[in-house]
Design an enzyme around this catalytic site. Structure first.
Site, PDB file in Angstrom:
ATOM      1  N   SER A   1      -7.446 -43.269  73.745  1.00  0.00           N
ATOM      2  CA  SER A   1      -7.358 -44.276  72.684  1.00  0.00           C
ATOM      3  C   SER A   1      -8.716 -44.617  72.079  1.00  0.00           C
ATOM      4  O   SER A   1      -8.797 -45.040  70.928  1.00  0.00           O
ATOM      5  CB  SER A   1      -6.706 -45.549  73.224  1.00  0.00           C
ATOM      6  OG  SER A   1      -7.451 -46.069  74.319  1.00  0.00           O
TER       7      SER A   1
ATOM      8  N   HIS B   1     -10.913 -52.167  73.908  1.00  0.00           N
ATOM      9  CA  HIS B   1     -11.037 -51.231  72.787  1.00  0.00           C
ATOM     10  C   HIS B   1     -12.021 -51.757  71.746  1.00  0.00           C
ATOM     11  O   HIS B   1     -11.914 -52.907  71.320  1.00  0.00           O
ATOM     12  CB  HIS B   1      -9.673 -50.998  72.130  1.00  0.00           C
ATOM     13  CG  HIS B   1      -8.693 -50.319  73.027  1.00  0.00           C
ATOM     14  ND1 HIS B   1      -7.788 -51.011  73.810  1.00  0.00           N
ATOM     15  CD2 HIS B   1      -8.500 -48.995  73.280  1.00  0.00           C
ATOM     16  CE1 HIS B   1      -7.061 -50.157  74.499  1.00  0.00           C
ATOM     17  NE2 HIS B   1      -7.478 -48.923  74.207  1.00  0.00           N
TER      18      HIS B   1
ATOM     19  N   ASN C   1      -8.925 -44.106  81.239  1.00  0.00           N
ATOM     20  CA  ASN C   1      -7.656 -44.555  81.828  1.00  0.00           C
ATOM     21  C   ASN C   1      -7.548 -44.201  83.303  1.00  0.00           C
ATOM     22  O   ASN C   1      -6.890 -44.906  84.071  1.00  0.00           O
ATOM     23  CB  ASN C   1      -6.481 -43.973  81.047  1.00  0.00           C
ATOM     24  CG  ASN C   1      -6.355 -44.601  79.668  1.00  0.00           C
ATOM     25  OD1 ASN C   1      -6.400 -45.816  79.529  1.00  0.00           O
ATOM     26  ND2 ASN C   1      -6.219 -43.776  78.646  1.00  0.00           N
TER      27      ASN C   1
ATOM     28  N   ASP D   1      -8.447 -57.471  73.348  1.00  0.00           N
ATOM     29  CA  ASP D   1      -8.146 -57.040  74.720  1.00  0.00           C
ATOM     30  C   ASP D   1      -9.405 -56.834  75.553  1.00  0.00           C
ATOM     31  O   ASP D   1      -9.342 -56.642  76.769  1.00  0.00           O
ATOM     32  CB  ASP D   1      -7.289 -55.775  74.724  1.00  0.00           C
ATOM     33  CG  ASP D   1      -7.962 -54.567  74.058  1.00  0.00           C
ATOM     34  OD1 ASP D   1      -9.162 -54.636  73.753  1.00  0.00           O
ATOM     35  OD2 ASP D   1      -7.270 -53.556  73.844  1.00  0.00           O
TER      36      ASP D   1
ATOM     37  N   GLY E   1      -3.611 -43.641  75.646  1.00  0.00           N
ATOM     38  CA  GLY E   1      -2.956 -43.674  76.943  1.00  0.00           C
ATOM     39  C   GLY E   1      -3.233 -42.468  77.806  1.00  0.00           C
ATOM     40  O   GLY E   1      -2.879 -42.464  78.997  1.00  0.00           O
TER      41      GLY E   1
END
Length: 226
Positions: free
Chosen positions: A43, A192, A108, A189, A80
């Site tokens: 991402s 990002h 991730n 968040d 993801g």
């Protein structure tokens, strides 16, 4: 003295000759296509939460063009993705026929606390395939979240230097350098980057990308040698 009918005839002949020249040379001018640099990641590459024009590939392409490099940065990010996910879709990505690669995967894996050895093995398989394809690669590293503890952090953080050493590949130690943990450069968040955060990433990684391209004679500035 040239009469109007003769002038029109000469112009027509000139156009025909120009077309023939292109055909004879195989369209050499048209064949000068931009270098295809594939940004292969998750991402952070794909551009989660960002508007058109704000993603890492788009901002990097604009920055490289401002440096005089004719480069198309291909967005091969998939939000993801773990390193296993990146490995699973590698054949599909390579079908786009890149000339060089920025490898940005593993964030991730770290967030999920996956086994660092598995992360290394997946990235190792990806790099082996890039090597097989003759693609120069800039490895963009990642750091483990501090809440996972010292032992995990040391094992995870060692993955990328090991990989770069094994393949003698250019290495940018931390993709989020200067951006991680900076609220003003991240989305709500806290993970990002926002558009300003991406701009900071691009500014920091760009010299490494330029060296990757120029060191392999993949791209030359228009004023090279002047």
């Amino acid at each position: 003295m040239r009469f109007p009918r003769q002038t029109a005839c000469f112009r027509t002949i000139g156009r025909v000759l120009a077309v023939l020249a292109v055909l004879v040379t195989g369209g050499a001018a048209a064949a000068e296509e931009p270098l295809r640099l594939m940004a292969y990641g998750d991402s952070l590459t794909h551009g989660y939460g960002l508007a058109a024009g704000e993603t890492f590939p788009e901002q990097l392409e604009a920055a490289l063009k401002a440096e005089g490099l004719d480069v198309e940065v291909m967005n091969a990010g998939n939000s993801g993705d773990t390193t296993a996910g990146g490995l699973a879709r590698l054949d599909w990505a390579l079908a786009d026929d890149p000339d060089a690669v920025i490898l940005e995967l593993g964030a991730n894996d770290g967030l999920r606390g996956l086994d660092p050895q598995a992360t290394f093995d997946n990235l190792d398989a990806i790099m082996a395939r890039f090597t097989e394809e003759g693609l120069p690669v800039l490895i963009a590293g990642m750091l483990a979240p501090p809440n996972l503890g010292r032992e995990y952090g040391e094992a995870f953080n060692a993955v990328y230097p090991r990989l770069a050493k094994k393949y003698d590949a250019p290495f940018y130690p931390f993709f989020l350098d200067g951006v991680a943990m900076e609220p003003s450069l991240n989305q709500s968040d806290g993970i990002h980057p926002n558009a300003e955060g991406v701009a900071e990433i691009v500014a920091r990684i760009k010299p490494h990308v330029v060296r990757l391209l120029e060191a392999r004679d993949l791209a030359e500035r228009p004023d090279a040698g002047n």
